[in-house]
Design a protein around this motif. Sequence first.
Motif, PDB file in Angstrom:
ATOM      1  N   ALA A  43       0.813  -1.216   0.000  1.00  0.00           N
ATOM      2  CA  ALA A  43       0.000   0.000   0.000  1.00  0.00           C
ATOM      3  C   ALA A  43       0.850   1.271   0.000  1.00  0.00           C
ATOM      4  CB  ALA A  43      -0.919  -0.010   1.228  1.00  0.00           C
ATOM      5  N   ASP A  44       2.167   1.122  -0.129  1.00  0.00           N
ATOM      6  CA  ASP A  44       3.077   2.267   0.018  1.00  0.00           C
ATOM      7  C   ASP A  44       3.023   3.192  -1.198  1.00  0.00           C
ATOM      8  OD1 ASP A  44       5.187   4.008   0.370  1.00  0.00           O
ATOM      9  OD2 ASP A  44       6.735   2.476   0.101  1.00  0.00           O
ATOM     10  N   PRO A  45       2.561   4.427  -1.032  1.00  0.00           N
ATOM     11  CA  PRO A  45       2.519   5.353  -2.182  1.00  0.00           C
ATOM     12  C   PRO A  45       3.896   5.749  -2.671  1.00  0.00           C
ATOM     13  CG  PRO A  45       1.384   6.276  -0.223  1.00  0.00           C
ATOM     14  CD  PRO A  45       2.077   5.034   0.210  1.00  0.00           C
ATOM     15  N   LEU A  46       4.939   5.507  -1.878  1.00  0.00           N
ATOM     16  CA  LEU A  46       6.307   5.842  -2.305  1.00  0.00           C
ATOM     17  C   LEU A  46       7.091   4.605  -2.739  1.00  0.00           C
ATOM     18  CD1 LEU A  46       7.467   8.599   0.236  1.00  0.00           C
ATOM     19  CD2 LEU A  46       6.616   8.859  -2.106  1.00  0.00           C
ATOM     20  N   ALA A  47       6.395   3.520  -2.987  1.00  0.00           N
ATOM     21  CA  ALA A  47       7.117   2.303  -3.388  1.00  0.00           C
ATOM     22  C   ALA A  47       7.950   2.543  -4.650  1.00  0.00           C
ATOM     23  CB  ALA A  47       6.129   1.157  -3.612  1.00  0.00           C
ATOM     24  N   ALA A  73       4.161  13.088   2.264  1.00  0.00           N
ATOM     25  CA  ALA A  73       4.181  11.656   1.949  1.00  0.00           C
ATOM     26  C   ALA A  73       5.438  11.005   2.529  1.00  0.00           C
ATOM     27  CB  ALA A  73       4.124  11.441   0.430  1.00  0.00           C
ATOM     28  N   VAL A  74       6.552  11.731   2.473  1.00  0.00           N
ATOM     29  CA  VAL A  74       7.788  11.213   3.087  1.00  0.00           C
ATOM     30  C   VAL A  74       7.567  10.999   4.583  1.00  0.00           C
ATOM     31  CG1 VAL A  74      10.180  11.818   3.659  1.00  0.00           C
ATOM     32  CG2 VAL A  74       9.305  12.225   1.332  1.00  0.00           C
ATOM     33  N   ARG A  75       6.913  11.966   5.201  1.00  0.00           N
ATOM     34  CA  ARG A  75       6.676  11.871   6.636  1.00  0.00           C
ATOM     35  C   ARG A  75       5.771  10.685   6.975  1.00  0.00           C
ATOM     36  NH1 ARG A  75       8.573  12.420  11.673  1.00  0.00           N
ATOM     37  NH2 ARG A  75       7.074  13.313  13.148  1.00  0.00           N
ATOM     38  N   ASP A  76       4.711  10.515   6.206  1.00  0.00           N
ATOM     39  CA  ASP A  76       3.806   9.384   6.468  1.00  0.00           C
ATOM     40  C   ASP A  76       4.555   8.061   6.383  1.00  0.00           C
ATOM     41  OD1 ASP A  76       1.742  11.188   6.772  1.00  0.00           O
ATOM     42  OD2 ASP A  76       0.915  10.863   4.757  1.00  0.00           O
ATOM     43  N   VAL A  78      13.578   2.661   1.759  1.00  0.00           N
ATOM     44  CA  VAL A  78      13.507   1.571   2.741  1.00  0.00           C
ATOM     45  C   VAL A  78      12.091   0.976   2.730  1.00  0.00           C
ATOM     46  CG1 VAL A  78      13.674   0.971   5.198  1.00  0.00           C
ATOM     47  CG2 VAL A  78      15.324   2.562   4.173  1.00  0.00           C
ATOM     48  N   THR A  79      12.030  -0.356   2.844  1.00  0.00           N
ATOM     49  CA  THR A  79      10.727  -1.032   2.870  1.00  0.00           C
ATOM     50  C   THR A  79      10.431  -1.591   4.263  1.00  0.00           C
ATOM     51  OG1 THR A  79      11.593  -3.227   2.335  1.00  0.00           O
ATOM     52  CG2 THR A  79      11.091  -1.763   0.469  1.00  0.00           C
ATOM     53  N   HIS A  80       9.167  -1.870   4.490  1.00  0.00           N
ATOM     54  CA  HIS A  80       8.773  -2.488   5.759  1.00  0.00           C
ATOM     55  C   HIS A  80       9.332  -3.903   5.873  1.00  0.00           C
ATOM     56  CE1 HIS A  80       5.914   0.809   5.155  1.00  0.00           C
ATOM     57  NE2 HIS A  80       5.851   0.872   6.471  1.00  0.00           N
ATOM     58  N   ALA A  81       9.431  -4.588   4.752  1.00  0.00           N
ATOM     59  CA  ALA A  81      10.019  -5.935   4.794  1.00  0.00           C
ATOM     60  C   ALA A  81      11.471  -5.851   5.265  1.00  0.00           C
ATOM     61  CB  ALA A  81       9.939  -6.586   3.409  1.00  0.00           C
TER      62      ALA A  81
END
Lengths: 424, 424
Positions: A25-29, A313-316, A391-394
């Motif tokens: 769901a990451d808009p910055l993916a 968006a960076v902050r989110d 950076v990703t959550h994974a």
Amino acid sequence: MLTEHPSAAPDLDTLTARAAALDNADPLAHTRERFLLPEGVVYLDGNSLGALPAAVPAALEDAVHRQWGTDLIRSWNGNGWWEAPARTGDALGRLIGAAPGQVVAGDTTSVQLFNTLLAAARLRPGRRLLLTDPDHFPTDQYIADSVGRLLGLEVRRVPAREAAAVLAAESGNVAVAAYAPVDYRTGGLHDMAALTTAAHEAGALMHWDLCHAAGALPVQLDALQADFAVGCGYKYLSGGPGAPAFAYIARRHQQDFDHPLTGWHGHAEPFAMSGTYTPAEGIGRARISTPPLLSLLALEAALTAFDGVEMTAVRDKSLSLTGFFLECADALLDGLGFTVATPRDPKRRGSQVALRHPEAYPLVAALTARGVIGDMRAPDLLRFGFNALYVTHAEVLHAVRELQAVVTSGAHRAPEFQERPTVT
Amino acid sequence: MLTEHPSAAPDLDTLTARAAALDNADPLAHTRERFLLPEGVVYLDGNSLGALPAAVPAALEDAVHRQWGTDLIRSWNGNGWWEAPARTGDALGRLIGAAPGQVVAGDTTSVQLFNTLLAAARLRPGRRLLLTDPDHFPTDQYIADSVGRLLGLEVRRVPAREAAAVLAAESGNVAVAAYAPVDYRTGGLHDMAALTTAAHEAGALMHWDLCHAAGALPVQLDALQADFAVGCGYKYLSGGPGAPAFAYIARRHQQDFDHPLTGWHGHAEPFAMSGTYTPAEGIGRARISTPPLLSLLALEAALTAFDGVEMTAVRDKSLSLTGFFLECADALLDGLGFTVATPRDPKRRGSQVALRHPEAYPLVAALTARGVIGDMRAPDLLRFGFNALYVTHAEVLHAVRELQAVVTSGAHRAPEFQERPTVT
């Protein structure tokens, strides 16, 4: 005990599913592809040195071969070298809430600090106090001391949380308050608006060091009515090792900006080669000398990684990453000797998480050997920085799992992880 | 009349033969291959921006992709980033007669000037005069004024040829004498030894700006017992646009070097992150902050163009080039409105020749359009710089012939050569 909510700690499957869902769901993916990341590495040290943006190699190749090698001296006009400090400054300005014409790129943070802090103090003649933070990055404290010595000011170290009270008590005596929004060790975030207002209510000028904020979170210098700011280009802005720093001089102060580093690039008519300094109008006077163009053009190219990206968006994303790191740490590191140094309140958190552990150095060294790169600060801090663009959550989950594996296996007690190198 | 010996002016065939003979006998002919020179260009502006050394592109490619992109933060230890300022400083030291451990590379000339000039003045407390040259490069004068203002010193502008007399008359009053060996406009060369001795006899410290000397001619800082020096990396050292500058601090002054730009890289224990500045031992304390590594590594690679080259050989070649330029000018430009601003005595000549002509700007512009690149300084100087590592005598003759062709044809009076760009 690490977690505040041990009974709620999710299991590994849940965390894995959460990471995948958050990344999906990451808009910055899409911005991760704007970086050339080494394989097999999880890079959580972008708060020290940002990763290599994909736009940089071609920009440097052009700068070296065509601009320097072929066009040579003609590049000052033909390839826009003369305008590069102000042009890059404006690109930076968008990320820190500064309208064009108020930011210039060049030199190092220490130099920009000295130049702007001394000029700021000169704008408040007769006031004898310069406030700075005892938890400020060392250079900020050293330079404040140097400026104080040259101008005959008392440098008083007041923690950020106490600064507003001291400003009120010393109203009329404080020339400048010099602080950073983000604590470089803990990642704690101060209230920029409150402190700026407190400084102004005391008649003082507000000077911000944005090294750990620029590119990491929304900064609204103009809206805050900040007076001066500096920052470096090599952390969250990913401008390359030792990338040029920047200085922000609010437009209302430019006409009176009276700085000590009066290099010829800041002259009103540099090519008249006058022996007397007449400062240029506007932000141009904050230029000092011929900038290191290869490094500067690399920084300029690096900033294109932010194209089309809003700092909100960076902050989110950043808060999602740091929050998920804390969630993983609560679940996986409980009882293993860690405490959390970073505020859990998102409003008080920058874009890093710091853990305390008595074996911080060998733990970071062992983690690095396993391809998870963070860093440490003496005596006991493990620092993990999160650049929302790549950076990703994974990766966050992977990093915490590796840290868990190291500390539970004792792998960090191997001899090769005990000897601290000169630089960490 | 340009020439002093009109009857002896050789004809073109003789000059052509002379150029070929001089190039054939040139012991530095092989170093031209160490540069990537654009085709169809005669580059006589290496005194503003040196040409691209062949070693640079591969060094930068490695710095970007492997060191930054792959090794990331680990490069501070693993790729010697931390040592780069001192390592590059030592490589520079060989070219300016400084034993290892006295030169550090980084920042800009303006910044290094400020830092060393202020520290020098602090070593002579109670003395109220700072001498500098009214013909000094503008930045040097501006920064001297800034230092004088901060420390309460009178900055007196005394031409280099009169400085010894003033030092003698003001013995006991002068803190620092700040001069350059080479006049950046005329290329005139001052007697470094005589001026250094005069400063010391007056109890003053000698500060040299080597921007137009380093890599151009032998400088013997240690042998001269010079106290401080600075210089830039982008002229005769060919370190790239805006390449880092350098500072020389004689070993005997290092323990007392008390400078204003107290950045954390100059701290005795930078990673202890102390809030109080304790300077490092030796030249390390002259480090300021994180250097622009891409530009610094380019400079370091560029200096390998001097490998195996003695500065005496550079000087011999340089004097041969400038002497031959004057010979060609005497023969080909006589009666065309030029005068020679550069001393004809080789002992008083740096590595450039400056001609005066009322149409200097359009002449330089028209020459550049024909592939002969020099530069101009207002109001009437044409400057031609000669880098002994890559300029040939045949190029010198070609340049003068082109200048003759422009001025006799009136080509420089075309409209496109009249509008002066913002940067020249």
